[in-house]
Design an enzyme around this catalytic site. Structure first.
Site, PDB file in Angstrom:
ATOM      1  N   ASN A   7       0.854  -1.193   0.000  1.00  0.00           N
ATOM      2  CA  ASN A   7       0.000   0.000   0.000  1.00  0.00           C
ATOM      3  C   ASN A   7       0.892   1.245   0.000  1.00  0.00           C
ATOM      4  OD1 ASN A   7      -1.415   2.287   1.107  1.00  0.00           O
ATOM      5  ND2 ASN A   7      -3.097   0.910   1.587  1.00  0.00           N
ATOM      6  N   ASP A   9      -0.135   4.528  -0.095  1.00  0.00           N
ATOM      7  CA  ASP A   9      -0.843   5.764   0.288  1.00  0.00           C
ATOM      8  C   ASP A   9       0.042   6.760   1.041  1.00  0.00           C
ATOM      9  OD1 ASP A   9      -3.105   4.589  -0.724  1.00  0.00           O
ATOM     10  OD2 ASP A   9      -4.037   4.193   1.220  1.00  0.00           O
ATOM     11  N   HIS A  10       0.899   6.240   1.934  1.00  0.00           N
ATOM     12  CA  HIS A  10       1.699   7.147   2.765  1.00  0.00           C
ATOM     13  C   HIS A  10       2.658   8.003   1.936  1.00  0.00           C
ATOM     14  CE1 HIS A  10      -0.029   5.698   6.309  1.00  0.00           C
ATOM     15  NE2 HIS A  10       1.026   5.287   6.994  1.00  0.00           N
ATOM     16  N   ARG A  18       2.887  19.057   1.354  1.00  0.00           N
ATOM     17  CA  ARG A  18       3.381  20.274   0.709  1.00  0.00           C
ATOM     18  C   ARG A  18       2.632  20.599  -0.578  1.00  0.00           C
ATOM     19  NH1 ARG A  18       8.536  22.139   2.348  1.00  0.00           N
ATOM     20  NH2 ARG A  18       8.386  22.075   4.603  1.00  0.00           N
ATOM     21  N   HIS A  43      -5.681   3.709  -1.840  1.00  0.00           N
ATOM     22  CA  HIS A  43      -7.014   4.025  -1.318  1.00  0.00           C
ATOM     23  C   HIS A  43      -7.416   5.413  -1.807  1.00  0.00           C
ATOM     24  CE1 HIS A  43      -9.715   4.243   2.570  1.00  0.00           C
ATOM     25  NE2 HIS A  43     -10.374   4.552   1.473  1.00  0.00           N
ATOM     26  N   ARG A  45      -9.620   8.038  -1.156  1.00  0.00           N
ATOM     27  CA  ARG A  45     -10.567   8.491  -0.129  1.00  0.00           C
ATOM     28  C   ARG A  45     -11.427   9.613  -0.686  1.00  0.00           C
ATOM     29  NH1 ARG A  45      -9.076   6.626   5.383  1.00  0.00           N
ATOM     30  NH2 ARG A  45     -10.845   7.889   6.014  1.00  0.00           N
ATOM     31  N   ARG A  49      -7.372  12.930   0.727  1.00  0.00           N
ATOM     32  CA  ARG A  49      -6.312  13.424   1.608  1.00  0.00           C
ATOM     33  C   ARG A  49      -4.922  12.931   1.187  1.00  0.00           C
ATOM     34  NH1 ARG A  49      -7.550  10.080   7.118  1.00  0.00           N
ATOM     35  NH2 ARG A  49      -9.548  11.074   6.823  1.00  0.00           N
ATOM     36  N   HIS A  50      -4.856  11.811   0.493  1.00  0.00           N
ATOM     37  CA  HIS A  50      -3.527  11.392   0.000  1.00  0.00           C
ATOM     38  C   HIS A  50      -3.568  11.053  -1.490  1.00  0.00           C
ATOM     39  CE1 HIS A  50      -5.333   7.590   1.207  1.00  0.00           C
ATOM     40  NE2 HIS A  50      -5.033   7.722   2.497  1.00  0.00           N
ATOM     41  N   GLU A  70      -8.733   0.564  -3.031  1.00  0.00           N
ATOM     42  CA  GLU A  70      -9.663   0.596  -1.893  1.00  0.00           C
ATOM     43  C   GLU A  70     -10.565   1.808  -2.052  1.00  0.00           C
ATOM     44  OE1 GLU A  70      -7.211   0.899   1.537  1.00  0.00           O
ATOM     45  OE2 GLU A  70      -6.303  -1.049   1.240  1.00  0.00           O
ATOM     46  N   THR A 100      -7.101   6.429   9.909  1.00  0.00           N
ATOM     47  CA  THR A 100      -6.984   5.380   8.908  1.00  0.00           C
ATOM     48  C   THR A 100      -8.248   4.528   9.005  1.00  0.00           C
ATOM     49  OG1 THR A 100      -5.626   3.527   8.134  1.00  0.00           O
ATOM     50  CG2 THR A 100      -5.631   3.936  10.505  1.00  0.00           C
ATOM     51  N   THR A 101      -8.333   3.442   8.225  1.00  0.00           N
ATOM     52  CA  THR A 101      -9.558   2.643   8.206  1.00  0.00           C
ATOM     53  C   THR A 101      -9.645   1.845   9.512  1.00  0.00           C
ATOM     54  OG1 THR A 101      -9.084   2.472   5.862  1.00  0.00           O
ATOM     55  CG2 THR A 101     -10.956   1.219   6.680  1.00  0.00           C
ATOM     56  N   GLU A 151     -11.121  -9.451   2.817  1.00  0.00           N
ATOM     57  CA  GLU A 151      -9.873  -9.090   3.491  1.00  0.00           C
ATOM     58  C   GLU A 151     -10.183  -8.936   4.972  1.00  0.00           C
ATOM     59  OE1 GLU A 151      -7.615  -5.810   1.848  1.00  0.00           O
ATOM     60  OE2 GLU A 151      -6.593  -5.468   3.757  1.00  0.00           O
ATOM     61  N   HIS A 191      -3.890  -4.623   7.595  1.00  0.00           N
ATOM     62  CA  HIS A 191      -4.014  -3.489   8.504  1.00  0.00           C
ATOM     63  C   HIS A 191      -3.184  -3.713   9.766  1.00  0.00           C
ATOM     64  CE1 HIS A 191      -5.909   0.405   9.192  1.00  0.00           C
ATOM     65  NE2 HIS A 191      -5.578   0.151  10.433  1.00  0.00           N
ATOM     66  N   GLY A 192      -2.230  -2.831   9.952  1.00  0.00           N
ATOM     67  CA  GLY A 192      -1.402  -2.868  11.162  1.00  0.00           C
ATOM     68  C   GLY A 192      -0.362  -3.970  11.157  1.00  0.00           C
ATOM     69  N   GLY A 213       1.070  -1.457   4.358  1.00  0.00           N
ATOM     70  CA  GLY A 213       1.500  -0.125   3.949  1.00  0.00           C
ATOM     71  C   GLY A 213       2.417   0.535   4.955  1.00  0.00           C
ATOM     72  N   HIS A 214       1.849   0.935   6.081  1.00  0.00           N
ATOM     73  CA  HIS A 214       2.559   1.786   7.042  1.00  0.00           C
ATOM     74  C   HIS A 214       3.962   1.270   7.395  1.00  0.00           C
ATOM     75  CE1 HIS A 214       2.802   4.724  10.323  1.00  0.00           C
ATOM     76  NE2 HIS A 214       3.468   3.762  10.944  1.00  0.00           N
TER      77      HIS A 214
HETATM   78  N1  PXP Z   1      -5.946  -3.043   3.968  1.00  0.00           N
HETATM   79  C1  PXP Z   1      -6.878  -2.063   4.000  1.00  0.00           C
HETATM   80  C2  PXP Z   1      -8.252  -2.376   3.534  1.00  0.00           C
HETATM   81  C3  PXP Z   1      -6.557  -0.770   4.454  1.00  0.00           C
HETATM   82  O1  PXP Z   1      -7.504   0.198   4.473  1.00  0.00           O
HETATM   83  C4  PXP Z   1      -5.220  -0.509   4.845  1.00  0.00           C
HETATM   84  C5  PXP Z   1      -4.840   0.877   5.294  1.00  0.00           C
HETATM   85  O2  PXP Z   1      -5.045   1.783   4.270  1.00  0.00           O
HETATM   86  C6  PXP Z   1      -4.279  -1.543   4.757  1.00  0.00           C
HETATM   87  C7  PXP Z   1      -4.677  -2.806   4.342  1.00  0.00           C
HETATM   88  C8  PXP Z   1      -2.841  -1.327   5.120  1.00  0.00           C
HETATM   89  O3  PXP Z   1      -2.724  -1.059   6.477  1.00  0.00           O
HETATM   90  P1  PXP Z   1      -1.323  -0.605   7.082  1.00  0.00           P
HETATM   91  O4  PXP Z   1      -0.982   0.709   6.448  1.00  0.00           O
HETATM   92  O5  PXP Z   1      -1.587  -0.500   8.535  1.00  0.00           O
HETATM   93  O6  PXP Z   1      -0.319  -1.660   6.722  1.00  0.00           O
END
Ligand code: PXP
Length: 237
Positions: A7, A9-10, A18, A43, A45, A49-50, A70, A100-101, A151, A191-192, A213-214
């Site tokens: 992912n 997005d970050h 900026r 994603h 949104r 925002r990103h 997403e 976040t979600t 998921e 996620h996480g 992602g993160h």
């Molecule tokens: N899966 C979904 C559906 C998400 O919304 C996210 C966060 O955008 C992720 C996975 C990835 O999560 P993380 O950034 O915590 O790894």
């Protein structure tokens, strides 16, 4: 071994801090692909925002691996998905005030709306995944929509793992995975997930894809910072 969806997005979050053109999430997606990513997740949104509409368009045209977009079950983003045609679309809940979600989609409470979104995406040739908590009632409703994949939201597991108490959450995830497998639905999770907690989730029987992602973007900043400073110093000399 499950597939890894990265992912990005970050990367767009840093750019939007900026409102400039760097770093480019499309460039990041290409690098992730070179690093072995099996897919790229982004994603779109509603508040943009990103990720921006331009990112969705160029990224889907550019990367060679499957793309996973997403989005909320909302008319404007559904129309964009149907037009851009990622390989897969993941329906997620969306609240503007959340960082976040934070939870899974309430498909049991909005069955008609989610089923209509699943069918709209499928008619455009897009496989659909639903982002759900490991809750038997939500999973049952999700399976009934006819989505190709579910998921599992691993946020509660990740939180518990950070406190050294992951066992119960892992049992929940395994039970949910069994329910999804039994229905013949594809099993994804995310996620996480981090370098420390990913292993037990990757080991769940039938796990097809993990979306992360993160943790990956955080590590990329750390392993790349030294070189970035060296490059700047060289130019200044
Ligand atoms: N899966 C979904 C559906 C998400 O919304 C996210 C966060 O955008 C992720 C996975 C990835 O999560 P993380 O950034 O915590 O790894």
């Amino acid at each position: 071994m499950p597939r890894l969806g990265v992912n990005i997005d970050h990367v767009a979050t840093v750019r939007e801090a900026r409102k400039t053109n760097e770093p480019d999430p499309v460039w990041a997606a290409t690098l992730a692909e070179l690093g072995g990513a099996d897919g790229i997740t982004l994603h779109l949104r509603e508040d943009r925002r990103h990720i921006q509409d331009r990112d969705v368009r160029i990224l889907i045209e550019t990367v060679a691996v499957p793309t996973n977009l997403e989005l909320a079950a909302a008319a404007d983003v559904l129309a964009i998905a149907c037009d851009r045609r990622p390989t897969q679309a993941t329906l997620v809940p969306e609240r503007r005030e959340e960082v976040t979600t934070e939870g899974g989609l309430d498909v049991a409470g909005h069955t008609d709306k989610v089923t209509a979104a699943v069918q709209q995406l499928q008619s455009a040739g897009i496989a659909v995944s639903l982002f759900l908590d490991p809750d038997p009632r939500q999973l049952e409703a999700g399976i009934a929509t006819g989505a190709e994949a579910i998921e599992l939201h691993t946020g509660a597991y990740a939180h518990a793992a950070a406190n050294g108490k992951a066992v119960d959450q892992l049992t929940e995830l395994n039970r949910a995975a069994k329910q999804i497998r039994a229905a013949g639905t594809t099993l994804n999770a995310g996620h996480g997930l981090t370098y420390r907690n990913v292993r037990p989730v990757a080991e769940i029987e039938g796990m097809h894809e993990l979306n992360i992602g993160h943790s990956i973007i955080a590590r990329a900043m750390m392993v790349g910072l030294e070189q970035a400073v060296r490059d700047m110093k060289r130019l200044m000399e």
